[in-house]
Design an enzyme around this catalytic site. Structure first.
Site, PDB file in Angstrom:
ATOM      1  N   ASP A  56      23.231  23.947  60.729  1.00  0.00           N
ATOM      2  CA  ASP A  56      22.914  24.383  59.317  1.00  0.00           C
ATOM      3  C   ASP A  56      24.064  25.442  58.980  1.00  0.00           C
ATOM      4  O   ASP A  56      24.517  26.445  59.902  1.00  0.00           O
ATOM      5  CB  ASP A  56      21.637  25.212  59.232  1.00  0.00           C
ATOM      6  CG  ASP A  56      21.027  25.577  58.070  1.00  0.00           C
ATOM      7  OD1 ASP A  56      20.309  24.629  57.424  1.00  0.00           O
ATOM      8  OD2 ASP A  56      21.528  26.656  57.670  1.00  0.00           O
ATOM      9  N   LEU A  57      24.375  25.616  57.823  1.00  0.00           N
ATOM     10  CA  LEU A  57      25.641  26.545  57.484  1.00  0.00           C
ATOM     11  C   LEU A  57      24.867  27.964  57.436  1.00  0.00           C
ATOM     12  O   LEU A  57      23.830  27.959  56.948  1.00  0.00           O
ATOM     13  CB  LEU A  57      26.301  26.162  56.031  1.00  0.00           C
ATOM     14  CG  LEU A  57      27.317  25.211  56.334  1.00  0.00           C
ATOM     15  CD1 LEU A  57      26.949  24.018  56.964  1.00  0.00           C
ATOM     16  CD2 LEU A  57      28.006  25.053  54.858  1.00  0.00           C
ATOM     17  N   ASP A  85      22.088  22.344  53.176  1.00  0.00           N
ATOM     18  CA  ASP A  85      23.274  22.574  54.037  1.00  0.00           C
ATOM     19  C   ASP A  85      23.084  22.244  55.612  1.00  0.00           C
ATOM     20  O   ASP A  85      23.319  22.859  56.315  1.00  0.00           O
ATOM     21  CB  ASP A  85      23.498  24.246  53.714  1.00  0.00           C
ATOM     22  CG  ASP A  85      22.356  25.127  54.180  1.00  0.00           C
ATOM     23  OD1 ASP A  85      21.444  24.544  54.389  1.00  0.00           O
ATOM     24  OD2 ASP A  85      22.568  26.233  54.470  1.00  0.00           O
TER      25      ASP A  85
HETATM   26  N1  LIG Z   1      26.666  24.285  46.347  1.00  0.00           N
HETATM   27  C1  LIG Z   1      25.453  23.733  46.648  1.00  0.00           C
HETATM   28  N2  LIG Z   1      24.233  24.309  47.489  1.00  0.00           N
HETATM   29  C2  LIG Z   1      23.543  23.739  47.832  1.00  0.00           C
HETATM   30  C3  LIG Z   1      23.315  22.192  47.869  1.00  0.00           C
HETATM   31  N3  LIG Z   1      22.313  21.811  48.352  1.00  0.00           N
HETATM   32  C4  LIG Z   1      21.549  22.906  48.693  1.00  0.00           C
HETATM   33  N4  LIG Z   1      22.326  23.815  48.300  1.00  0.00           N
HETATM   34  C5  LIG Z   1      21.921  25.321  48.680  1.00  0.00           C
HETATM   35  O1  LIG Z   1      21.980  25.674  50.104  1.00  0.00           O
HETATM   36  C6  LIG Z   1      21.174  26.735  50.262  1.00  0.00           C
HETATM   37  C7  LIG Z   1      20.346  26.538  51.539  1.00  0.00           C
HETATM   38  O2  LIG Z   1      19.964  27.966  52.022  1.00  0.00           O
HETATM   39  P1  LIG Z   1      19.220  27.963  53.257  1.00  0.00           P
HETATM   40  O3  LIG Z   1      19.644  26.914  54.467  1.00  0.00           O
HETATM   41  O4  LIG Z   1      17.802  27.901  53.039  1.00  0.00           O
HETATM   42  O5  LIG Z   1      19.550  29.375  53.663  1.00  0.00           O
HETATM   43  P2  LIG Z   1      20.735  30.057  54.119  1.00  0.00           P
HETATM   44  O6  LIG Z   1      21.341  31.025  52.855  1.00  0.00           O
HETATM   45  O7  LIG Z   1      21.836  28.919  54.537  1.00  0.00           O
HETATM   46  O8  LIG Z   1      20.285  30.978  55.050  1.00  0.00           O
HETATM   47  P3  LIG Z   1      20.232  30.591  56.963  1.00  0.00           P
HETATM   48  O9  LIG Z   1      20.316  29.093  56.918  1.00  0.00           O
HETATM   49  O10 LIG Z   1      19.154  31.206  57.231  1.00  0.00           O
HETATM   50  O11 LIG Z   1      21.688  30.918  57.525  1.00  0.00           O
HETATM   51  C8  LIG Z   1      20.160  26.960  49.068  1.00  0.00           C
HETATM   52  O12 LIG Z   1      20.627  28.252  48.317  1.00  0.00           O
HETATM   53  C9  LIG Z   1      20.274  25.751  48.277  1.00  0.00           C
HETATM   54  O13 LIG Z   1      20.389  25.936  46.903  1.00  0.00           O
HETATM   55  C10 LIG Z   1      24.498  21.444  47.393  1.00  0.00           C
HETATM   56  O14 LIG Z   1      24.589  20.318  47.318  1.00  0.00           O
HETATM   57  N5  LIG Z   1      25.471  22.251  46.896  1.00  0.00           N
END
Ligand SMILES: Nc1nc2c(ncn2[C@@H]2O[C@H](COP(=O)(O)OP(=O)(O)OP(=O)(O)O)[C@@H](O)[C@H]2O)c(=O)[nH]1
Length: 465
Positions: A342-343, A385
């Site tokens: 996970d990013l 992500d």
């Molecule tokens: N740009 C983009 N954002 C996305 C996509 N799919 C999901 N996201 C965003 O990815 C983010 C995922 O956040 P999380 O994994 O819940 O939280 P995080 O900020 O990465 O924090 P941690 O995982 O705790 O490090 C959310 O803000 C989603 O809106 C996509 O296809 N493109």
């Protein structure tokens, strides 16, 4: 379409081709008695001219037709030859205008599918040529060119001969134009097959007239094979040359089409040619339908199983692969490893720099994953992500090494975006699947997810195994 200087020049050239094809038809495809050409290619050329240049082309067609026919008409008509020649020329212009109007109405995209045959043959060809033939026959009867009794036969022959010109040239022009636009690339094997089938078709035509009439039947399977296997342009070039050759040879003697009278021989020959063209056109278009259906199904399946942004597989592709690997590991008694990645703080990327940058980061990461994996490893975007990597037949130590290497590469990766340099990190959970411990795919994914959560909790940018 406006009549620019350039279009005027092109129309002059096209009129020249119309004129030459009319003279050529009289020389090569005319059969005595009556001297009626049995393929009238100018019908197809006239239609192409109106389709390409609009109704401006009509006066050019009329003049070209007048010039092509005037000498022949003057030779047989003592009175008012100019009037009858003009009427015939106007009628030819009308045919092209009418055919183009019908083509635009009924087949605005041209010939694309098997369904298009009916409107093409019975709408575009039949209506326009029937109108033209009716005017031509009345005109010729009034000129005393032939008797009223034979007019219905001439009317029928004119409809078919003019239709042959349209039926041959429209698919040919369309295929050649498409090949030109797609910069004709033919593999050597394809080219050799097309040339061989071309030689068979023209050779059999020749032999049918020269030796044994039955050879004419061998052309059909060869053309069918070409229509199924060959490229469009080679199908229509071969068809046009074969049909032209058949009529040119029949002008010398009727060969396989010899019946008791000339009139019946002509009808016999025309029926054969008409059927051959419609059959080949139908096969080629049907084959095109099948191919586009297969392509649509493949692209639909691809889209259902792949993520559009990163082109990696998605969850619905990954889970069955994971379950297969679980069964295989059980059978072969070999372990495999599974990582969830996970990013870190990806939400703040989106919030600070916008979604476009977020997408770019996801794409760059997927690229890096692809570069790092072995051919047998499977990576997928599970959603948002979150990514998963399956390492078949891989013990924990090796898988851990691979994920650590990926983590370090991500750490060093810099992404340029609107003059800024952006960096990011990843966290991962990694577990080994030991055969004979009873698991489900959900359970094993749940286990790895817990490890990922642990990596996040302990400060991110790390692998928890
Ligand atoms: N740009 C983009 N954002 C996305 C996509 N799919 C999901 N996201 C965003 O990815 C983010 C995922 O956040 P999380 O994994 O819940 O939280 P995080 O900020 O990465 O924090 P941690 O995982 O705790 O490090 C959310 O803000 C989603 O809106 C996509 O296809 N493109």
């Amino acid at each position: 379409m406006p009549l620019t200087g350039r279009n005027f020049l092109y129309l002059l050239i096209a009129s020249g081709i119309y004129f030459l094809s009319a003279r050529f038809a009289v020389l090569l495809f005319s059969l005595e008695p009556g001297n009626i050409a049995l393929i009238w290619l100018p019908s197809g050329i006239g239609l192409l001219m109106v389709l390409r240049f609009g109704y401006w082309a009509v006066p050019f067609i009329v003049v070209a037709s007048y010039l092509a026919n005037s000498a022949g008409m003057a030779a047989v008509l003592s009175e008012l030859a100019w009037l009858h020649t003009s009427t015939a020329a106007l009628s030819n212009g009308l045919e092209s205008a009418l055919a183009a109007t019908l083509m635009r109405r009924l087949l605005p995209e041209g010939l694309q599918s098997f369904q298009d045959i009916f409107p093409f043959v019975f709408g575009v060809c039949l209506v326009s040529t029937a109108v033209n033939s009716t005017i031509l026959v009345v005109n010729l009867v009034m000129a005393g060119f032939f008797a009223v009794e034979s007019s219905w036969m001439i009317w029928l022959i004119l409809i078919v001969t003019n239709s042959l010109g349209i039926l041959l040239l429209i698919p040919l022009a369309q295929a050649v134009l498409q090949a030109w636009e797609s910069r004709l690339q033919m593999r050597l094997g394809d080219a050799a097959r097309c040339i061989a089938l071309f030689i068979i078709c023209t050779g059999m035509t020749w032999l049918a007239f020269d030796m044994f009439a039955g050879f004419i039947f061998l052309i059909m399977p060869a053309l069918m094979f070409l229509a199924v296997q060959g490229r469009k342009e080679s199908v229509y070039v071969t068809l046009t040359v074969t049909v032209g050759l058949t009529v040119a040879l029949a002008a010398e003697n009727y060969g396989p089409f010899q019946l008791q009278t000339d009139e019946w021989s002509r009808l016999y020959l025309l029926s054969y040619l008409y059927s051959l063209i419609v059959l080949v056109l139908g096969t080629e278009l049907y084959q095109r339908d099948l191919l586009s259906e297969v392509q649509a199904r493949q692209s639909w399946q691809y889209r259902a199983h792949h993520d559009a942004l990163t082109s990696l597989g998605n969850r619905s592709l990954f889970i069955p692969l994971l379950e297969n690997e679980m069964k295989r590991a059980e059978r072969m008694n070999r372990a495999f490893a599974l990582a969830l990645i996970d990013l870190d703080n990806f939400k703040s990327f989106n919030d600070s720099f916008g979604h476009a940058l977020g997408d770019k980061v996801l794409k760059e990461f997927a690229q890096l994953v692809r570069k790092n994996l072995r051919d047998i490893d499977v990576a997928a975007r599970m959603g948002g992500d979150e990514f998963a990597i399956l390492f078949p037949e891989t013990p924990m130590s090796e898988a851990r090494h691979a994920v650590e290497r990926l983590r370090k590469q991500v750490e060093k990766l810099t992404i340029k975006y609107h003059g800024r340099t952006i960096q990011f990190t990843i966290s991962s959970g990694l577990a080994e699947f030991i055969p004979h411990e009873k698991h489900t795919s959900d359970a094993i994914l749940g286990r790895v997810d817990q490890l990922l959560y642990e990596a996040k909790r302990q400060g991110r940018n790390q692998v928890q195994a």
